[in-house]
Design a protein around this motif. Structure first.
Motif, PDB file in Angstrom:
ATOM      1  N   GLN A 181     -13.683 -26.438 -16.300  1.00 14.47           N
ATOM      2  CA  GLN A 181     -12.230 -26.663 -16.258  1.00 14.47           C
ATOM      3  C   GLN A 181     -11.582 -26.331 -17.603  1.00 14.47           C
ATOM      4  OE1 GLN A 181     -12.465 -30.802 -14.380  1.00 14.47           O
ATOM      5  NE2 GLN A 181     -10.890 -29.815 -13.132  1.00 14.47           N
TER       6      GLN A 181
ATOM      7  N   ARG B  12      -0.157 -25.179 -15.995  1.00 19.47           N
ATOM      8  CA  ARG B  12      -0.253 -26.636 -16.019  1.00 19.47           C
ATOM      9  C   ARG B  12      -0.871 -27.173 -14.737  1.00 19.47           C
ATOM     10  NH1 ARG B  12       1.806 -31.785 -15.791  1.00 19.47           N
ATOM     11  NH2 ARG B  12       2.161 -32.823 -17.788  1.00 19.47           N
TER      12      ARG B  12
ATOM     13  N   ASP C  23      -4.461 -28.063 -14.698  1.00 20.11           N
ATOM     14  CA  ASP C  23      -4.803 -29.289 -15.432  1.00 20.11           C
ATOM     15  C   ASP C  23      -6.075 -29.102 -16.263  1.00 20.11           C
ATOM     16  OD1 ASP C  23      -4.402 -31.881 -16.310  1.00 20.11           O
ATOM     17  OD2 ASP C  23      -5.509 -32.782 -14.637  1.00 20.11           O
TER      18      ASP C  23
ATOM     19  N   LYS D  63      -9.062 -29.182 -18.902  1.00 24.29           N
ATOM     20  CA  LYS D  63      -9.616 -30.157 -19.852  1.00 24.29           C
ATOM     21  C   LYS D  63      -9.494 -29.646 -21.285  1.00 24.29           C
ATOM     22  CE  LYS D  63     -13.197 -32.331 -16.982  1.00 24.29           C
ATOM     23  NZ  LYS D  63     -14.665 -32.523 -16.837  1.00 24.29           N
TER      24      LYS D  63
ATOM     25  N   ARG E 158      -6.809 -32.972 -22.499  1.00 21.03           N
ATOM     26  CA  ARG E 158      -5.686 -32.698 -21.596  1.00 21.03           C
ATOM     27  C   ARG E 158      -4.343 -33.016 -22.238  1.00 21.03           C
ATOM     28  NH1 ARG E 158      -9.432 -34.127 -17.159  1.00 21.03           N
ATOM     29  NH2 ARG E 158      -9.395 -32.357 -15.685  1.00 21.03           N
TER      30      ARG E 158
ATOM     31  N   HIS F 158      -1.290 -30.331 -22.502  1.00 22.58           N
ATOM     32  CA  HIS F 158       0.049 -30.562 -21.962  1.00 22.58           C
ATOM     33  C   HIS F 158       1.111 -30.439 -23.050  1.00 22.58           C
ATOM     34  CE1 HIS F 158      -1.657 -33.022 -18.317  1.00 22.58           C
ATOM     35  NE2 HIS F 158      -1.948 -31.738 -18.273  1.00 22.58           N
TER      36      HIS F 158
END
Length: 316
Positions: A176, A208, A211, A213, A226, A230
Motif C-alpha cells: 500500500q 487520496r 489511502d 500507508k 498516512r 494526507h
C-alpha cells in the motif's frame, strides 16, 4: 535588483537520502531536488523516474546495488520533464514505461523542454554531455498497466491530468505504497508551467482514495505514514487551488499578467515562500494559470527564449 534566473543561483550540493519506506521499497530524495523511487521484486527491480543525466542516474544505480543484486529491468517515467527522464540510458533496462500521453508530449516538445530545463537547472545536469538524446519509452499505455517483478505486482495508473497531461503513479498493492511523481509535493513548490490546473485537484482526490500507508512525492521528503501523506496531498491541493483561483479572478477582472503575478504573490507568499524552488516556479506558474484562466487549455511550449522573456517581464 532582478533575481537570479530560475535556479541558476542555486549551485550548492544537496544531501541525498536513500531510505526504505516499506518492504523492499526505497526513496531517493535530495532536499527538494527531483526524487526517484525503487521497487525491489523477487527477480528484478523497477526505478521510478530516471534523474536528469546518466551521471546522476549512476548514483541511484550504485545505491540500488548496495541493497540488492537483482537487475533493474524497468524504468518508469512519471511524466516527460527532462530532469526526470534524460538519465534513463544509464539503466540498461528492458522496459522504459510511460503513458501514451507522455510519449506524445515528448514528440511535441521534448527537445524544447530539454533546452529550457538545462538553462533553468544547471546544477541538475551534471555531465550533460553524457545524455545520448531524448528518452523514448518503449512501453506505453492508456489508463492502467500491471507489471510483475516476479510475483510482486506493481500497478501503474494514469489517473488524470495535473502537473502535466500525462502523469502516472506507481502503486504497490502488497505494501500500500505509492510513488506519485510531481502530482504530489511535500514542502516544495509545485511546478505548474505545463499543468492542467482545473484537473489537478480531481486527480489528487483519486490519489487520496488509495489511502497510501506511505508515498514518495516528486520533491521533498518521503512520507512514511498516512497522516503525512494526507497532509502532503492537502498542501499540494492548496498550492494549486490558490494559484488558479487567484489567476481566474484576476483574468475575470481584466488584470494584466504582471498584475496577476503580484496578486498571486500576495496570496501565496505567506503560505509557500519557504518551500523549495518556490521563487523559481512562481513566474512560470502564474504565466500558465493566467493562460488557462484565459481559455488556453493546452499549455504553451516553454523554450529557452520564452523562459527568459517571461522572467524579465515578471521578475526583472
Amino acid at each position: 535588483m532582478s533575481k537570479s534566473f530560475a535556479s541558476t543561483g542555486d549551485m550548492s550540493k544537496k544531501n541525498v537520502t536513500f531510505a526504505e519506506i516499506g518492504p523492499d521499497l526505497y526513496a531517493y530524495t535530495a532536499e527538494g531536488d527531483p526524487n526517484s523511487g525503487v521497487i525491489v521484486g523477487e527477480d528484478c527491480c523497477m526505478v521510478i523516474d530516471a534523474q536528469a543525466t546518466p551521471a546522476m542516474a549512476s548514483d541511484v544505480i550504485a545505491r540500488v546495488a548496495k541493497i540488492t543484486d537483482k537487475p533493474i529491468r524497468y524504468v518508469v517515467l512519471t511524466h516527460y520533464h527532462a530532469v526526470r527522464v534524460l538519465g534513463a540510458s544509464a539503466y540498461d533496462a528492458h522496459g522504459v514505461i510511460a503513458s501514451d500521453a507522455t510519449y506524445r508530449l515528448i514528440e511535441e516538445r521534448g527537445q524544447q523542454d530539454w533546452e529550457s530545463e538545462f538553462g533553468r537547472f544547471p546544477r541538475l545536469f551534471q555531465d550533460a554531455e553524457s545524455i545520448p538524446g531524448l528518452t523514448w519509452p518503449n512501453l506505453v499505455f492508456g489508463e492502467e498497466l500491471t507489471v510483475f517483478l516476479g510475483k510482486r505486482e506493481v500497478k501503474l495508473y494514469h489517473l488524470g491530468a495535473g502537473h502535466t497531461a500525462g502523469d502516472i503513479v506507481a502503486w504497490v498493492p502488497d505494501a500500500q505504497v505509492m510513488f506519485s511523481g510531481d502530482l504530489v509535493e511535500f514542502h516544495s513548490a509545485c511546478y505548474c508551467g505545463d499543468a492542467h490546473l482545473r484537473d489537478w485537484p480531481g486527480t489528487l482526490d483519486m490519489i487520496r482514495g488509495f489511502d497510501p500507508k506511505a508515498l514518495v512525492p516528486g520533491r521533498g521528503d518521503a512520507l512514511t505514514n498516512r497522516a503525512t501523506v494526507h497532509e502532503a496531498i492537502a498542501m499540494t491541493r492548496d498550492f494549486v487551488s490558490s494559484l488558479y483561483t487567484t489567476a481566474e479572478l484576476s483574468v475575470a477582472r481584466g488584470r494584466s499578467l504582471k498584475e496577476t503575478y503580484q496578486e498571486a504573490r500576495a496570496v501565496m507568499d505567506p503560505k509557500f515562500a519557504d518551500f523549495a524552488i518556490y521563487e523559481h516556479c512562481q513566474p512560470f506558474n502564474v504565466a500558465r494559470a493566467f493562460d488557462e484562466a484565459s481559455g488556453i487549455d493546452h499549455p504553451v511550449i516553454w523554450t529557452a527564449e520564452r523562459d527568459r522573456e517571461m522572467w524579465a517581464a515578471l521578475q526583472g
